[in-house]
Design an enzyme around this catalytic site. Structure first.
Site, PDB file in Angstrom:
ATOM      1  N   VAL A  51       0.858  -1.187   0.000  1.00 49.99           N
ATOM      2  CA  VAL A  51       0.000   0.000   0.000  1.00 49.99           C
ATOM      3  C   VAL A  51       0.893   1.235   0.000  1.00 49.99           C
ATOM      4  CG1 VAL A  51      -1.762   1.305   1.246  1.00 49.99           C
ATOM      5  CG2 VAL A  51      -1.825  -1.202   1.249  1.00 49.99           C
ATOM      6  N   ASP A  66      -9.358  12.199  -0.106  1.00 51.87           N
ATOM      7  CA  ASP A  66      -8.671  13.379   0.414  1.00 51.87           C
ATOM      8  C   ASP A  66      -8.487  13.193   1.913  1.00 51.87           C
ATOM      9  OD1 ASP A  66      -7.656  15.812   1.109  1.00 51.87           O
ATOM     10  OD2 ASP A  66      -9.418  16.986   0.498  1.00 51.87           O
ATOM     11  N   ASN A  72       3.608   7.677   2.785  1.00 48.53           N
ATOM     12  CA  ASN A  72       4.304   8.739   2.070  1.00 48.53           C
ATOM     13  C   ASN A  72       3.536  10.058   2.039  1.00 48.53           C
ATOM     14  OD1 ASN A  72       6.239   9.853  -0.093  1.00 48.53           O
ATOM     15  ND2 ASN A  72       4.248   9.893  -1.147  1.00 48.53           N
ATOM     16  N   TYR A 130       5.111  22.190  10.395  1.00 46.84           N
ATOM     17  CA  TYR A 130       5.607  21.046   9.618  1.00 46.84           C
ATOM     18  C   TYR A 130       6.727  20.343  10.370  1.00 46.84           C
ATOM     19  CZ  TYR A 130       7.999  18.475   5.911  1.00 46.84           C
ATOM     20  OH  TYR A 130       8.617  17.494   5.167  1.00 46.84           O
ATOM     21  N   LYS A 161       6.694  16.349  11.690  1.00 41.09           N
ATOM     22  CA  LYS A 161       7.650  15.324  11.271  1.00 41.09           C
ATOM     23  C   LYS A 161       8.464  14.797  12.455  1.00 41.09           C
ATOM     24  CE  LYS A 161       6.851  14.936   6.864  1.00 41.09           C
ATOM     25  NZ  LYS A 161       6.473  13.649   6.235  1.00 41.09           N
ATOM     26  N   VAL A 200      14.645  16.926  -2.060  1.00 41.08           N
ATOM     27  CA  VAL A 200      14.426  16.047  -3.208  1.00 41.08           C
ATOM     28  C   VAL A 200      13.601  16.836  -4.212  1.00 41.08           C
ATOM     29  CG1 VAL A 200      13.392  13.877  -4.003  1.00 41.08           C
ATOM     30  CG2 VAL A 200      14.452  13.993  -1.740  1.00 41.08           C
ATOM     31  N   SER A 256      10.680  17.777  -6.122  1.00 43.91           N
ATOM     32  CA  SER A 256       9.277  17.395  -5.972  1.00 43.91           C
ATOM     33  C   SER A 256       8.411  18.640  -5.954  1.00 43.91           C
ATOM     34  CB  SER A 256       9.066  16.613  -4.670  1.00 43.91           C
ATOM     35  OG  SER A 256       9.293  17.447  -3.542  1.00 43.91           O
TER      36      SER A 256
END
Length: 346
Positions: A69, A123, A150, A222, A226, A255, A257
């Site tokens: 998944v 969502d 992710n 944020y 994390k 990265v 993105s």
């Protein structure tokens, strides 16, 4: 009498000298121990990154019809997890917000890899019970052995905490934390059952960030979200070890993105493809996170950066915080100037 005093003075001086010598040897010994420890850890990092082989995914059910998944699967890192797990022989359940992108990715993967791909467009920022019911239903009866957490969200630009929009604050916490925990809790009974049925191990990978490793001014919400995932993953790893389920937090720096808004990759800033390849090849290895349990910093430049910070100024130091402050303040100023220019053009 004078001779006696001189003798006592000499004895005292000798004792003081001996004490100083002992203290010096203790400091020297501690220094040598620290250097040996750092050398061993650095050597282990190099072995993890460049020498030791990656995992055999058969232990996670490869070749037995197992499903992985992947959340946040329609773009960037999540999309690459889907593609690379498919090439390793896993069937997929892809979860993301945009159905059209999921349909396109499903066609691409099924054509190239001849596996089964199921998709679910939801969502997760809504945090509705229906979301988790739908996840349970789409995975029902399938041998799920791998979960890639992710899905995530950051601030649109660096912003002081007291100026953060309430909607953005709530979305970050809901997506990064609440949804991640609820999806894991929803699928965990199935992972445990599948591990027993297929006689293999399970795997839960959760995407962390250097924003959580280093307290980050102007990304406070944020950063905190994390950092929470670090402690949660560590705790969960301890709980699930007896259930044959491996749990790891994956730390990344920049990265290319949509989230980072960086388009060009380099030696220091990998593409999603390069980053995911390094991640899947590093499962079970610490790489740059040598002193952390159930944690990996898999990409080589990120690993080196992590190792240096952890073993010099420290991730919670004022120096690291000040550098982070200046870096993100600069990004904020550039973003505001860009927005101002765009507003004038309209």
């Amino acid at each position: 009498m004078v001779a006696l005093i001189d003798q006592l003075y000499n004895v005292t001086a000798l004792r003081e000298c001996s004490s100083l010598n002992v203290a010096a040897w203790i400091v020297f010994g501690l220094g040598i121990s620290k250097m040996v420890f750092l050398t061993l850890n650095f050597s282990k990092m190099v072995l993890d990154l460049f020498v030791l082989p990656g995992p055999d995914f058969k232990k996670y059910g490869k070749g037995k019809g197992a499903y992985a998944v992947v959340t946040g699967a329609s773009d960037g890192i999540g999309k690459e997890y889907a593609k690379q797990l498919a090439k390793r022989g896993f069937n997929l359940i892809l979860i993301s917000r945009t159905e059209s992108k999921l349909v396109e990715l499903k066609k691409e993967i099924e054509t190239e890899c001849k596996i089964d791909v199921k998709i679910l467009a939801i969502d997760v920022s809504s945090d509705s019970k229906e979301n988790y019911t739908l996840i349970r239903e789409v995975a029902s009866g399938l041998p799920v052995t791998v979960l890639i957490n992710n899905v995530g969200k950051s601030h649109s630009i660096p912003v002081p905490f007291d100026q953060t929009e309430e909607s953005e604050l709530r979305d970050i916490i809901t997506i990064n934390n609440t949804a991640t925990l609820m999806i894991t809790q929803t699928l965990l009974p199935q992972l445990k059952a599948s591990v027993k049925t297929l006689k293999c191990r399970g795997l839960i990978l959760t995407m962390g960030s250097f924003g959580g490793l280093l307290p980050t001014p102007f990304l406070a919400t944020y950063s905190g979200s994390k950092a929470f995932l670090q402690s949660w993953s560590n705790a969960l790893a301890g709980e699930l070890s007896s259930d044959s389920i491996d749990v790891e937090l994956v730390l990344s720096y920049l990265v290319t993105s949509a989230m980072s808004k960086i388009r060009r990759s380099s030696a220091l800033i990998p593409s999603p493809k390069a980053f995911v390849r390094s991640t899947l090849n590093s499962i079970g290895k610490r790489c740059g996170a040598q002193e952390r349990f159930a944690t990996s910093t898999p990409y080589w430049s990120h690993a080196l950066y992590h190792f240096i910070i952890e073993n010099t100024v420290g991730v919670y130091s004022k120096i690291a915080n000040s550098i982070n402050y200046s870096f993100h303040l600069s990004i904020r100023k550039r973003a505001l100037k860009k927005a101002e220019r765009q507003a004038k053009k309209q």
